[in-house]
Each structure stands twice: as structure tokens, then as C-alpha cells.
Design a protein around this motif. Structure first.
Motif, short mmCIF file in Angstrom:
data_model
loop_
_atom_site.label_atom_id
_atom_site.label_comp_id
_atom_site.label_asym_id
_atom_site.label_seq_id
_atom_site.Cartn_x
_atom_site.Cartn_y
_atom_site.Cartn_z
N GLY A 4 -50.63 -24.35 11.70
CA GLY A 4 -50.03 -24.92 12.72
C GLY A 4 -50.92 -26.05 13.41
O GLY A 4 -50.61 -26.90 13.66
N VAL A 5 -52.28 -25.84 13.09
CA VAL A 5 -53.34 -26.90 13.65
C VAL A 5 -52.89 -27.98 12.82
O VAL A 5 -53.43 -29.06 13.20
N ILE A 6 -53.12 -28.02 11.46
CA ILE A 6 -52.65 -28.91 10.77
C ILE A 6 -51.82 -29.54 10.89
O ILE A 6 -51.62 -30.92 10.94
N ARG A 7 -50.60 -28.95 11.04
CA ARG A 7 -49.22 -29.65 11.54
C ARG A 7 -49.45 -30.61 12.74
O ARG A 7 -49.07 -31.42 12.76
N GLU A 8 -49.88 -29.80 13.92
CA GLU A 8 -50.25 -30.48 15.06
C GLU A 8 -51.08 -31.95 14.56
O GLU A 8 -50.74 -33.04 15.51
N ARG A 9 -52.00 -31.76 14.15
CA ARG A 9 -52.98 -33.19 13.86
C ARG A 9 -52.00 -33.91 13.07
O ARG A 9 -52.24 -35.26 13.38
N ARG A 10 -51.27 -33.62 11.98
CA ARG A 10 -50.51 -34.74 11.11
C ARG A 10 -49.44 -35.23 12.15
O ARG A 10 -49.26 -36.52 11.98
N THR A 11 -48.99 -34.55 13.13
CA THR A 11 -47.76 -35.16 13.92
C THR A 11 -48.60 -36.08 14.88
O THR A 11 -48.02 -36.96 15.12
N ALA A 12 -49.82 -35.77 15.34
CA ALA A 12 -50.41 -36.64 16.22
C ALA A 12 -50.67 -37.86 15.68
O ALA A 12 -50.63 -39.13 16.07
N GLY A 19 -47.81 -45.60 18.05
CA GLY A 19 -48.09 -46.16 19.28
C GLY A 19 -47.86 -45.02 20.34
O GLY A 19 -47.99 -45.45 21.58
N VAL A 20 -47.39 -43.95 20.08
CA VAL A 20 -47.26 -42.98 20.67
C VAL A 20 -48.59 -41.94 21.02
O VAL A 20 -48.92 -41.32 20.06
N ASP A 21 -48.86 -41.72 22.18
CA ASP A 21 -49.89 -40.92 22.66
C ASP A 21 -49.48 -39.33 22.43
O ASP A 21 -48.89 -39.03 23.54
N TYR A 22 -49.83 -38.45 21.74
CA TYR A 22 -49.31 -36.99 21.58
C TYR A 22 -50.26 -36.16 21.94
O TYR A 22 -51.27 -36.00 21.26
N ALA A 23 -50.36 -35.56 23.13
CA ALA A 23 -51.40 -34.54 23.16
C ALA A 23 -51.14 -33.46 22.56
O ALA A 23 -50.01 -32.92 22.81
N TYR A 24 -51.98 -32.68 21.98
CA TYR A 24 -52.17 -31.33 21.41
C TYR A 24 -53.20 -30.81 21.56
O TYR A 24 -54.30 -31.27 21.74
N GLY A 25 -53.03 -29.39 21.43
CA GLY A 25 -54.29 -28.47 21.57
C GLY A 25 -54.05 -27.26 20.88
O GLY A 25 -52.71 -26.86 20.16
N TYR A 26 -54.95 -26.39 20.35
CA TYR A 26 -54.81 -25.17 19.86
C TYR A 26 -55.76 -24.31 20.20
O TYR A 26 -56.87 -24.54 20.72
#
Length: 44
Positions: A4-12, A19-26
Motif C-alpha cells: 500500500g505504501v509503494i502504491r501511494e508513492r507511485r500514485t503521488a 502537476g497535481v499535488d497529492y498528499a499521502y501518508g502511511y
């Protein structure tokens, strides 16, 4: 391994190229630690 962490980082990363700022956390990230310190009034 938590994929899930890897997926979030890839999405970001993909959204950043667009040019989209995507805030994510884990769980266990540095922001969780800082939020916990702020809630108790402690400083890092």
C-alpha cells in the motif's frame, strides 16, 4: 512488505508529473510522529 505504501508513492509520483499535488501518508511516517508530538505539546 506493505504494498500500500509503494502504491501511494507511485500514485503521488505519477500525479506530480501531471502537476497535481497529492498528499499521502502511511502508518509510521514522520508526519504521524510530529503530529503526536504536537498533540502533547512536545518539540522535536
Amino acid at each position: 512488505m506493505d504494498l500500500g505504501v509503494i502504491r501511494e508513492r507511485r500514485t503521488a509520483a505519477v500525479l506530480a508529473t501531471l502537476g497535481v499535488d497529492y498528499a499521502y501518508g502511511y502508518a509510521g511516517d514522520q508526519f504521524e510522529t510530529l503530529a503526536g508530538l504536537a498533540a502533547t505539546g512536545a518539540t522535536a
